[in-house]
Design an enzyme around this catalytic site. Structure first.
Site, PDB file in Angstrom:
ATOM      1  CB  SER A 363      -4.630   8.226   5.591  1.00  0.00           C
ATOM      2  OG  SER A 363      -4.632   8.003   4.208  1.00  0.00           O
ATOM      3  CG  ASP A 474      -8.590   7.606   5.187  1.00  0.00           C
ATOM      4  OD1 ASP A 474      -8.648   8.308   6.213  1.00  0.00           O
ATOM      5  OD2 ASP A 474      -7.738   7.778   4.299  1.00  0.00           O
TER       6      ASP A 474
END
Length: 604
Positions: A363, A474
């Site tokens: 991320s 993610d």
């Protein structure tokens, strides 16, 4: 290999007596018995890769390692091989099976050209009958030591011998060899065998006692041996491959795997070697980006590919740290704006001259790590990240996600262009969660922007990224701080992890017992209210991090140093406070620099 089928070699009495005097089982015998024992032993030369003892075979002898090194491996019923450790000169092997009259418990294989002194079962029993008290004491002591430490494996010694192998004719690898030797010399004594010296040193076929003993002497007085070879099959080439713990293949960056003209016998020797192999691609000193053909791993079983410019000392130093198992890896976790604390940590490491040899992230950690690997100065990381985020994102019909994801995609494409991960001089990878296979995915090739987009697409908030028919989001769903993927790539080097995913409770006031969208809208316009309900973005964000939070203790255990900067006071979208967040990371990291340096020193 059956020892009885080997040709015996002339006994070097001094070496043999020294080995016996330092062995665990015979070391405390009276000198006269050690002399008698030496007379009964035969010395054998064993080529690297050959088997001394085979698991399951009768224990009909024991051996003292005079020179060289052996690896001990055990194979289970499913054919799975477990590495139990290594045995070096002065150690005894096979004695327990002989004493206990049991079959060989493991395979003992020469890691390099070695020599051993063997004592047959018949001669051992004769000595036992002639000197029962002394030998029984030695045997009892050895069995006791085994029972005391039977769960402990012999230690792995690590790579000390490196063979440099040119993959194309006319490639001059002396400049690289000299730079590697110079860099290795900063950490220990190095003996560099040029190809010419090697040809004079060993010109006979097969294993040779003289060569093995000389190598053993050099290993006793040096930390590293660097063995340069030529582009031809020779006795020296074969010895260097057998003697190496790590083969360094060298090619020009303009050479592709399809252009290789290696002779089949040379290619076979390299491909059948079971030691670590790395590929060094020599680039022009003015090259802006690295050129790494993705087909190289299809030809060789590579542990790493390293693009190098010989005029860049930092790249040579990084290569040496990877080769010697002392590389430093930095893992950056996700956490929205709190991830800007990574910038401060990086600045603190730079200030302390702690190199970052490989960097990975998830991320926000992936975004910052990729920029740093692209050589973006740490002083510019906050502004470049905020510029990307400031573009915002448009909402969309909530069929696949709440937000469209088009703006962040365009922003990443503008930031990284067509740059491939393999084109970065500094090793980097990102991680995401493969929704299709429900596992962590490592992005270590392909377009940089595509890897960062996958790592920055929280499930439900942004649409999954599609690649080869599979969906990627993610990685925080499973692992927000990807310590394990880094450990798998880094090996025994020093791993520093930075976790900015604050461990806080998501609670509301006790008097609220139901969700109301109108209450939430009222809260939005009434900023003074303290008991706010979480919105859908916060709920999805929290849900998407539960898997990573559950793995935190495991990640802490796998890291050498686990940093958790104090950033709980900053909200996930507080990018306007980027400098303050980075300062919090910097000040926190500064407090730990001395301990980090101490950890690195212990591993070097």
């Amino acid at each position: 290999m059956d020892l009885l089928s080997m040709s015996t070699q002339p006994i070097d009495k001094h070496r043999l007596l020294h080995a016996l005097q330092n062995s665990l089982i015979f070391g405390e015998l009276p000198p006269s018995l050690i002399e008698d024992l030496a007379q009964k032993m035969q010395i054998f030369a064993i080529a690297g890769g050959e088997t001394l003892y085979q698991q399951g075979q009768p224990s009909d002898s024991l051996a003292i390692v005079i020179s060289g090194r052996f690896k001990v491996q055990q194979t289970d019923n499913n054919g799975e091989v477990t590495h139990l450790g290594e045995v070096h000169s002065g150690r005894c092997v096979g004695e327990l099976g002989l004493i206990l009259n049991q079959a060989r418990a493991a395979n003992v294989i020469a890691s390099r050209d070695s020599s051993v002194a063997s004592l047959s079962k018949t001669d051992f029993e004769r000595l036992l009958c002639a000197h029962p008290i002394e030998f029984n004491r030695a045997i009892t002591r050895r069995v006791y030591e085994f029972s005391l430490h039977h769960n402990q494996r012999p230690p792995s010694i690590g790579a000390t011998n490196f063979a440099l192998v040119p993959l194309t004719a006319g490639l001059n690898i002396k400049a690289l060899a000299n730079k590697l030797a110079k860099q290795m010399a900063q950490n220990g004594l190095v003996h560099y065998f040029s190809a010419e010296e090697g040809q004079d040193f060993h010109s006979v076929d097969g294993a040779c006692i003289h060569s093995s003993h000389r190598f053993n002497d050099l290993e006793q007085t040096h930390d590293y041996l660097l063995l340069e070879t030529e582009y031809q099959l020779s006795a020296w080439f074969l010895l260097a491959i057998r003697q190496a713990d790590h083969i360094i293949l060298v090619a020009d960056s303009t050479t592709t795997p399809q252009q290789l003209t290696l002779a089949d016998d040379i290619l076979t020797v390299i491909q059948t070697s079971d030691v670590k192999q790395s590929l060094v691609l020599l680039h022009d000193e003015t090259a802006e980006h690295a050129n790494v053909d993705r087909h190289w791993p299809q030809i060789f079983k590579l542990d790493g590919i390293y693009p190098i410019r010989l005029n860049k000392e930092a790249e040579i130093a990084r290569l040496v740290r990877f080769l010697t198992g002392t590389a430093i890896g930095l893992v950056l976790g996700g956490g929205g704006a709190r991830g800007l604390a990574h910038v401060g940590v990086i600045q603190a490491l730079e200030e302390a001259n702690i190199p970052i040899d490989i960097i990975c992230g998830n991320s926000m950690g992936a975004l910052i790590g990729a920029q740093y690997a692209l050589s973006t100065p740490s002083s510019e990381l906050i502004s470049s990240t905020r510029k990307l985020i400031s573009g915002g994102e448009r909402p969309t019909l909530p069929i696949f996600s709440l937000l469209a994801g088009k703006k962040i995609k365009a922003g990443l494409q503008q930031m990284f262009g067509d740059l491939e991960i393999n084109s970065l001089w500094q090793p980097f990878f990102a991680v995401s969660c493969n929704l299709s296979k429900a596992k962590i995915h490592t992005h270590d090739s392909g377009p940089v922007w595509h890897a960062i987009l996958a790592s920055n697409s929280p499930a439900g908030i942004l649409p999954p990224v599609i690649q080869n028919g599979e969906l990627f989001v993610d990685a925080a769903l499973l692992d927000n701080v990807p310590v394990k993927p880094m450990r798998d790539k880094l090996g025994f080097g020093t791993l520093i992890a930075v976790d900015v995913d604050v461990q806080e409770e998501l609670k509301i006031a006790n008097e609220i017992n139901t969700f109301s969208p109108w209450r939430t809208l009222a809260q939005y316009f009434n900023k003074k209210r303290n008991s706010q309900l979480p919105n859908i973005m916060e709920i999805l964000q929290r849900s998407g991090h539960l898997g990573g939070l559950a793995k935190r203790e495991t990640s802490i255990a796998m890291a050498d140093y686990y940093l958790q900067p104090p950033v709980s006071q900053f909200r996930l979208m507080a990018y306007n406070k980027g400098r303050r967040i980075a300062d919090a990371g910097y000040q926190y990291a500064k407090q730990h620099i001395a301990d980090i340096k101490n950890t690195i020193s212990k591993k070097s």
